[in-house]
Write a protein that holds these residues in place. Structure first.
Motif, mmCIF file in Angstrom:
data_model
loop_
_atom_site.group_PDB
_atom_site.id
_atom_site.type_symbol
_atom_site.label_atom_id
_atom_site.label_comp_id
_atom_site.label_asym_id
_atom_site.label_seq_id
_atom_site.Cartn_x
_atom_site.Cartn_y
_atom_site.Cartn_z
ATOM 1 N N ALA A 57 0.829 -1.204 0.000
ATOM 2 C CA ALA A 57 0.000 0.000 0.000
ATOM 3 C C ALA A 57 0.862 1.253 0.000
ATOM 4 C CB ALA A 57 -0.920 -0.009 1.228
ATOM 5 N N HIS A 58 1.929 1.260 0.787
ATOM 6 C CA HIS A 58 2.821 2.418 0.827
ATOM 7 C C HIS A 58 3.516 2.626 -0.515
ATOM 8 C CE1 HIS A 58 2.643 4.200 4.742
ATOM 9 N NE2 HIS A 58 2.883 3.068 5.370
ATOM 10 N N VAL A 59 3.980 1.552 -1.113
ATOM 11 C CA VAL A 59 4.722 1.672 -2.366
ATOM 12 C C VAL A 59 3.822 2.199 -3.480
ATOM 13 C CG1 VAL A 59 5.865 0.346 -4.175
ATOM 14 C CG2 VAL A 59 6.454 -0.049 -1.785
ATOM 15 N N GLU A 60 2.594 1.709 -3.556
ATOM 16 C CA GLU A 60 1.704 2.096 -4.646
ATOM 17 C C GLU A 60 1.046 3.449 -4.430
ATOM 18 O OE1 GLU A 60 2.090 0.301 -7.127
ATOM 19 O OE2 GLU A 60 3.114 -1.267 -6.021
ATOM 20 N N ALA A 61 1.005 3.921 -3.185
ATOM 21 C CA ALA A 61 0.367 5.211 -2.907
ATOM 22 C C ALA A 61 1.359 6.349 -3.126
ATOM 23 C CB ALA A 61 -0.133 5.237 -1.470
ATOM 24 N N PRO A 62 0.854 7.552 -3.460
ATOM 25 C CA PRO A 62 1.734 8.715 -3.530
ATOM 26 C C PRO A 62 2.126 9.169 -2.139
ATOM 27 C CG PRO A 62 -0.524 9.364 -3.900
ATOM 28 C CD PRO A 62 -0.531 7.864 -3.817
ATOM 29 N N THR A 63 2.909 10.218 -2.058
ATOM 30 C CA THR A 63 3.416 10.675 -0.762
ATOM 31 C C THR A 63 2.281 11.034 0.189
ATOM 32 O OG1 THR A 63 5.410 11.525 -1.834
ATOM 33 C CG2 THR A 63 4.914 12.344 0.366
ATOM 34 N N ALA A 64 1.265 11.726 -0.309
ATOM 35 C CA ALA A 64 0.141 12.111 0.548
ATOM 36 C C ALA A 64 -0.558 10.890 1.127
ATOM 37 C CB ALA A 64 -0.842 12.969 -0.243
ATOM 38 N N GLY A 65 -0.751 9.855 0.311
ATOM 39 C CA GLY A 65 -1.374 8.641 0.813
ATOM 40 C C GLY A 65 -0.543 7.957 1.872
ATOM 41 N N SER A 66 0.778 7.937 1.696
ATOM 42 C CA SER A 66 1.663 7.326 2.695
ATOM 43 C C SER A 66 1.636 8.101 4.001
ATOM 44 C CB SER A 66 3.098 7.267 2.149
ATOM 45 O OG SER A 66 3.181 6.392 1.046
ATOM 46 N N VAL A 67 1.559 9.419 3.920
ATOM 47 C CA VAL A 67 1.507 10.243 5.130
ATOM 48 C C VAL A 67 0.216 9.989 5.895
ATOM 49 C CG1 VAL A 67 1.322 12.617 5.964
ATOM 50 C CG2 VAL A 67 3.053 12.027 4.264
ATOM 51 N N ILE A 68 -0.916 9.880 5.170
ATOM 52 C CA ILE A 68 -2.184 9.575 5.830
ATOM 53 C C ILE A 68 -2.131 8.201 6.485
ATOM 54 C CG2 ILE A 68 -4.640 9.147 5.449
ATOM 55 C CD1 ILE A 68 -4.582 11.230 3.256
ATOM 56 N N LEU A 69 -1.574 7.231 5.777
ATOM 57 C CA LEU A 69 -1.446 5.885 6.335
ATOM 58 C C LEU A 69 -0.613 5.890 7.608
ATOM 59 C CD1 LEU A 69 -0.893 3.314 3.442
ATOM 60 C CD2 LEU A 69 -2.585 3.200 5.264
ATOM 61 N N ALA A 70 0.597 6.453 7.525
ATOM 62 C CA ALA A 70 1.520 6.415 8.656
ATOM 63 C C ALA A 70 1.073 7.317 9.795
ATOM 64 C CB ALA A 70 2.923 6.825 8.189
ATOM 65 N N GLY A 71 0.438 8.452 9.459
ATOM 66 C CA GLY A 71 0.101 9.426 10.483
ATOM 67 C C GLY A 71 -1.209 9.176 11.191
ATOM 68 N N ILE A 72 -2.173 8.538 10.518
ATOM 69 C CA ILE A 72 -3.510 8.405 11.104
ATOM 70 C C ILE A 72 -3.967 6.951 11.154
ATOM 71 C CG2 ILE A 72 -5.931 9.063 10.882
ATOM 72 C CD1 ILE A 72 -5.039 11.622 9.550
ATOM 73 N N LEU A 73 -4.047 6.318 9.987
ATOM 74 C CA LEU A 73 -4.661 4.992 9.912
ATOM 75 C C LEU A 73 -3.960 3.974 10.802
ATOM 76 C CD1 LEU A 73 -6.882 3.346 8.513
ATOM 77 C CD2 LEU A 73 -5.215 2.743 6.767
ATOM 78 N N LEU A 74 -2.631 3.973 10.789
ATOM 79 C CA LEU A 74 -1.893 2.962 11.545
ATOM 80 C C LEU A 74 -1.946 3.207 13.046
ATOM 81 C CD1 LEU A 74 1.250 2.468 9.276
ATOM 82 C CD2 LEU A 74 -1.026 1.463 9.104
ATOM 83 N N LYS A 75 -2.323 4.407 13.463
ATOM 84 C CA LYS A 75 -2.428 4.693 14.889
ATOM 85 C C LYS A 75 -3.776 4.277 15.462
ATOM 86 C CE LYS A 75 1.592 6.690 14.564
ATOM 87 N NZ LYS A 75 1.827 6.457 13.123
ATOM 88 N N LEU A 76 -4.770 4.086 14.590
ATOM 89 C CA LEU A 76 -6.112 3.759 15.070
ATOM 90 C C LEU A 76 -6.164 2.383 15.713
ATOM 91 C CD1 LEU A 76 -8.360 5.097 12.161
ATOM 92 C CD2 LEU A 76 -7.821 6.175 14.337
#
Length: 372
Positions: free
Chosen positions: A142-161
């Motif tokens: 998911a990180h590799v295929e997503a652009p930078t903004a998507g990776s930031v959302i993943l790492a900053g919000i989704l993975l903390k939930l």
């Protein structure tokens, strides 16, 4: 997204918990329709024209490589299957107690067998979001295929939930089951730290390196490292490590900031990562010295892959055959990095400000567990 952390009702929490994915899908959807309103945007890949599946908007269209469809399927299936178990558990709680109000449920006594069943169901959903080994396979893709903004959302919000869900719901609502599964969580965590750290050493893609390291330890620095990778990709359109080298002579400002976050990723004293990992290891050592020792290996392996990555990208000779245009950080990019620089140093030097805010909540959580 803020609503997820404010809900005191299990059913509403579930709705917002899953709604966090909508911003990722909607951004991809806007790009899918394109500027002229076409339903499907055609991409040229290796001389062929393909049509991506627009219903997997985030990675299926907004992604940047041919494997985006596979990553979208993994992301969708892992998230969906895990969430179904939690929804069934919430419905079971509703049938037994007649309410999904968290304040009431915290005073409700569940049998030990029922606690174990409900804890496993909640664990299936939260473990995917963290993610924990072995349900982490979707994250690197998911990180590799997503652009930078998507990776930031993943790492900053989704993975903390996922971690928030454990602390907010699983531990206080099912304390006996939590105690029963503590050795299991210890084992999975120790395996995850060592396994993902060793896997990181074998990667050749910049984003996969950061993605696997985020499984071993998630922190503020991970978001900044994804931004660093985004800066390089915007200029050179590649994430393969072998194409980089000698950037210290062409991008000195970037190299300095990259060095700072690399050292922070190694848990250098004076950074936020050091405070977080130190507190975790001290607490773990008081409960289980073997687990703490195994977890400490993650810091050594983290230093290995962090220094390896920085040395390959920044040091050595330039490779003009692959990288031909060079430009250092502009004002906009420096402005984006500035809050991360301040936050990492502030948390590392004076963490009391942040720890005091958590003291009451943590004390209530501990007292609630002791009461049961």
């Amino acid at each position: 997204m803020i609503a997820v952390f404010c809900m005191l009702d299990l059913l509403l929490f579930y709705v917002f918990f899953e709604s966090v994915l909508i911003p990722m899908f909607s951004k991809g959807g806007r790009e899918a329709f394109g500027r002229r309103g076409s339903l499907v945007r055609q991409h040229s890949i290796s001389g062929r024209t393909t049509e991506p599946h627009i219903f997997f908007w985030w990675e299926g269209v907004w992604g940047s490589r041919q494997r985006k469809i596979k990553a979208a399927y993994q992301f969708f299936l892992y998230t969906l299957l895990g969430s179904v178990f939690m929804l069934l558990a919430i419905l079971l709680i509703l049938l037994q107690t007649g309410t999904t109000d968290l304040q009431i449920l915290l005073t409700t006594e569940f049998s030990e067998r029922r606690q174990i069943l409900l804890w496993i169901a909640f664990f299936a959903s939260f473990a995917v979001k963290v993610p924990m080994v072995p349900v982490h396979i979707w994250l690197p893709e998911a990180h590799v295929e997503a652009p930078t903004a998507g990776s930031v959302i993943l790492a900053g919000i989704l993975l903390k939930l996922g971690t928030y869900g454990f602390l907010r719901f699983s531990i206080p609502m099912f304390p006996e089951a939590t105690l029963c599964f503590t050795p299991f969580i210890y084992t999975l965590s120790a395996i995850a730290i060592i396994y993902t750290s060793l896997t990181t050493l074998r990667q050749i893609d910049l984003k996969k390196i950061i993605a696997y390291s985020s499984v071993a330890h998630m922190n503020l620095v991970t978001i900044a490292l994804f931004l660093c990778v985004g800066v390089l990709y915007d200029r050179h359109k590649t994430r393969l490590v072998r194409y980089y080298g000698g950037l210290v002579s062409t991008m000195p400002n970037f190299s300095t900031i990259f060095l700072f976050f690399t050292l922070a990723n190694m848990s250098l004293p004076g950074t936020s990562s050091f405070i977080g990992e130190f507190l975790i290891l001290v607490g773990a050592f008081q409960r289980n010295s073997l687990v703490a020792t195994l977890a400490a290996l993650g810091m050594i392996l983290g230093a290995a892959y962090s220094l390896w990555l920085y040395n390959r990208v920044v040091s050595g000779n330039l490779k003009p055959d692959f990288l031909q245009k060079f430009s250092d950080l502009n004002g906009r990019e420096v402005f984006i990095f500035l809050p991360f620089l301040v936050g990492v140093v502030w948390m590392g030097i004076y963490p009391k400000v942040f720890l005091d805010c958590m003291h009451t909540s943590v004390s209530n959580l501990v007292q609630h567990g002791q009461f049961h």
